[in-house]
Design an enzyme around this catalytic site. Structure first.
Site: not given
Length: 811
Positions: A527-529, A531, A533-535, A551, A645
């Site tokens: 779904l997304g990357t 800071a 990690g990867v989701v 995540k 962030d």
């Protein structure tokens, strides 16, 4: 031959003149109307208004005798006939079936049903003729031209330009938009000279304490809606009290009306007569002013339910000037169509025979964000802490809600029915509502004590058997008990390592790595990357097939291994409409995974910067949601969380485009060089506050700065930095917005966005708030509480200084 060609033209001219004359003719004695067929209404000369029969909510079996806007598609009703109910003072709307007849005969106007029974007449005689005027006023006149009766003198829920309400008259709201019965509110021009708005008990008609008044006792005269569109209350000495303050638009270009709506708000509306002449105005009724400004705050009565029904709460949508009534968690409306009846729990009420332990196992106290029921208190404690306040309510079968005030260490308990509920950004107290606990959830009040009691029960049972059995049996029992104790201690240690105690709500669920691997199909769909990690997208193997976002934290700093559980506990204790909810986590071996609710509409980044700009009202909704989410993180949750962030990629949108902040609470877990490539700061370029580059402490004001950038992006539907713009001055949005604000050309920021241009005052307010958030000096930036108040229009916004004005002094 020429005269033959001219003849048809002459006939057309004569026909036109005849029709024009007929439009001006009086409605003569002997004229009649029926609900069905072409002869169902009398039209005003301009055809702006009509008087006659109108189907109720499109139902061809029931008709209302009414006056309506004839050129508007929905035929907006401005007056409807009413008659007394069984000789009582209250009235009911006149609704008849097809076959009824309204006839002007024998000097009177009379409506009779299909059986010939009279159901309504205006109680006047010697009528010579009638007129439907272009003002929307239907009149009955004598042969001498004197007015015998007029609809303007017998108002229902609406007044129109040129209409005057004299002493002793009133507007009654409808019960529902399609139910013309007397509703829950009245606007009365009292005989004592005071103009007053009352809640009205349905169906008795009893008036509760007023929620607005002109305070003109012995001085007031009449309520006037004049021909220019102004609404005011005249005073005996000739002065005027303005009732609405909207800038009035051209009467020639707009239809006007003012209505006491079903929610108790008196709204002044306009509707463009010619959409081509006014292209920026939507082809609909638009409220240009309201009274009172906040009905939720205005109504607070010791008797009655308040603006909404019992056990519900009232909320204002400032972008649309609308009021909504909502049910709290685990409650539902008694009647979805008649929400004023209130809400009821969707669970079994607490049994008063339950002991404390059982009550705590079966019920929990869930926090409600920015909602309060200021009345209904029956008990108060002081001094006390929040945990004890929770316990006192959850173990009390009479208690429905507990309210805790941290500043005064005070706890209030409230019982059913809850009244005067309202949502407000300024609720300073923690409000907790009793809800059923899920069957597999440990107690919020330390599951350890109940488990210890359970262990004690088995020890006592074991001891009894021990002394009453043979040596062999005793030996076996001792062996089993020692082994059980060892397993219990080992299990308890593991539990303490894997799940910290949670004292503020349902804890996140603990998942195994294999469960999440299976749920995500081997971590396939990204779904997304970010800071941290990867989701991945996944689906739980539960009865609902719940979609989740997993995540996988890949770069956890070594010293944060022990902090992981503490931070998960902190994140798990956050409950807010505008935060992505943490469903669970995995802490297995070296694997660290977080399981969140899945957001179907993706990130704000994708939503905002696509080819098609989202509607202004939706952008406003997102801005307010993000602001409230940050306010909760900074000031309202048990432990302050600084996001560090904030950016569009970390704002997700659910099915209803409600904004939810993600990735909060993770800043402590990440190495400083992992939140932004090649920098020693946390955050993302373009959204980073200046203090990250200075040797000063980092506070929640870094999030305020980032929010300022996001707010400008929401207003303008563009990224903060765009290198490909034609005008170099527009490259950096924050600089360009400041220039436009100083020059008084806010419209340039939303050029081509008709909806935003229509709401230019709100655009200007949002830009001013953003510029305050972007101040170089952190102390100059407002708190998120102040930001939400400014966005909502609850406080005045001073002119912001140039955001970079402090640079020279700091150099």
């Amino acid at each position: 031959m020429a005269h033959l060609l001219f003849l048809p033209i002459l006939q057309l001219l004569l026909l036109y003149c005849t029709k024009s004359a007929q439009a001006q003719l009086n409605i003569s004695i002997g004229s009649s109307l029926t609900p069905q067929g072409v002869n169902n209404s009398w039209i005003s000369p301009s055809a702006d208004f009509a008087f006659g029969f109108l189907a109720v909510d499109g139902n061809s079996s029931s008709y209302l005798l009414a006056v309506w806007f004839n050129k508007i598609a929905d035929k907006t009703v401005v007056w409807y006939a009413r008659t007394s109910s069984n000789g009582k003072d209250d009235t009911i709307p006149v609704q008849v079936q097809s076959g009824s007849v309204l006839k002007l005969a024998d000097g009177a106007l009379s409506l009779r049903d299909p059986s010939g029974n009279e159901v309504w007449n205006p109680q006047v005689t010697d009528v010579g003729y009638a007129r439907m005027l272009d003002t929307g006023n239907f009149r009955l006149l004598g042969t001498d031209g004197a007015t015998k009766w007029e609809s303007f003198g017998d108002p229902s829920d609406t007044i129109l330009p040129t209409q005057v309400l004299s002493l002793g008259t009133a507007l009654h709201s409808r019960l529902l938009a399609t139910d013309y019965s007397n509703g829950r509110f009245q606007l009365k021009v009292q005989r004592d000279g005071n103009l007053v708005m009352y809640p009205d008990a349905v169906p008795s008609g009893y008036l509760y304490d007023p929620y607005w008044a002109s305070n003109t006792v012995d001085n007031g005269s009449q309520l006037v809606f004049n021909e220019t569109g102004r609404i005011y209350f005249t005073i005996i000495n000739g002065s005027q009290v303005n009732i609405t303050s909207a800038g009035v638009d051209s009467m020639g270009d707009f239809f006007h009306r003012a209505t006491l709506d079903t929610d108790g708000v008196f709204r002044q509306y306009v509707y463009p007569k010619n959409i081509h002449a006014r292209p920026l105005w939507p082809e609909q009724w638009t409220a240009v002013d309201v009274l009172p400004e906040n009905i939720c705050q205005s109504i607070q009565t010791m008797v009655g339910s308040g603006a909404c029904g019992f056990n519900s709460y009232c909320t204002i949508d400032g972008t649309k000037n609308t009021t909504s009534c909502l049910c709290p968690q685990n409650y539902k409306f008694i009647d979805d169509k008649r929400k004023y009846k209130g809400c009821r729990p969707d669970f079994e009420p607490q049994n008063c025979d339950l002991d404390e332990t059982t009550a705590m196992l079966q019920y929990d106290m869930a926090p409600i964000d920015r909602v309060d029921w200021p009345l209904s208190d029956y008990e108060q404690y002081n001094p006390i802490d929040q945990t004890e306040c929770r316990r006192l309510c959850v173990t009390d079968c009479f208690c429905a809600v507990a309210v805790f005030d941290k500043a005064s260490s005070t706890c209030w308990k409230k019982r059913f029915p809850l009244s005067n509920g309202k949502m407000d950004v300024n609720v300073p107290r923690t409000v907790l509502i009793k809800v059923p606990r899920s069957t597999n959830s440990p107690s919020v009040f330390s599951s350890g004590s109940s488990k210890w009691k359970e262990d004690q029960k088995y020890w006592i049972l074991g001891s009894s058997l021990l002394f009453g059995s043979s040596v062999l049996v005793n030996f076996l029992l001792i062996s089993v008990m020692l082994f059980g104790t060892y397993c219990s201690i080992t299990s308890r240690k593991k539990t303490q390592l894997s799940q910290p105690s949670n004292n503020s709500g349902l804890p996140p669920k603990i998942f195994t790595y294999s469960e999440l691997e299976k749920a995500t199909g081997g971590f396939q769909e990204v779904l997304g990357t970010g800071a941290s990690g990867v989701v991945y997208k996944g689906q739980l193997q539960d009865e609902f097939g719940t979609n989740i976002a997993v995540k996988k934290i890949e770069k956890l700093q070594q010293e944060a291994q022990k902090e992981f559980l503490v931070e998960v506990q902190t994140i798990g204790q956050t409950f807010h409409r505008n935060l992505v909810r943490l469903l669970g986590f995995c802490n297995e071996g070296t694997e660290r995974l977080l399981v969140y609710e899945f957001m179907s509409n993706g990130s704000l980044n994708t939503f905002l910067f696509s080819d098609t700009h989202p509607h202004w009202s939706l952008r406003v909704q997102v801005a307010l949601g993000v602001a409230r989410g940050l306010l909760y993180l900074h000031e309202e949750c048990n432990k302050q969380i600084i996001h560090c962030d904030m950016k569009p990629q970390n704002i997700l949108l659910d099915d209803n485009f409600v904004a939810k902040i993600s990735d909060f609470g993770l800043a402590k877990l990440l190495p400083v060089n992992q939140t932004q490539t090649n920098t020693g700061i946390r955050g993302t370029r373009g959204y980073v506050a200046p203090e990250w580059f200075k040797n000063i402490g980092i506070t929640s004001k870094v999030d305020v700065y980032s929010f300022g950038v996001i707010l400008l992006e929401l207003v303008c539907c563009r990224k903060n930095v765009e290198l490909e713009v034609l005008d170099e001055e527009q490259t950096i949005l924050t600089y360009w917005a400041n220039d436009c604000y100083k020059c008084g050309r806010i419209d340039l920021l939303v050029a081509g966005d008709d909806e935003a241009i229509f709401n230019i005052k709100k655009v200007e307010r949002f830009v001013a708030v953003a510029l305050w958030c972007l101040q170089e000096e952190p102390s100059m930036r407002p708190t998120m509480l102040k930001v939400t108040q400014m966005l909502d229009g609850a406080v005045q916004i001073p002119t912001p200084p140039d955001p970079s004005s402090y640079i020279s002094s700091l150099a």
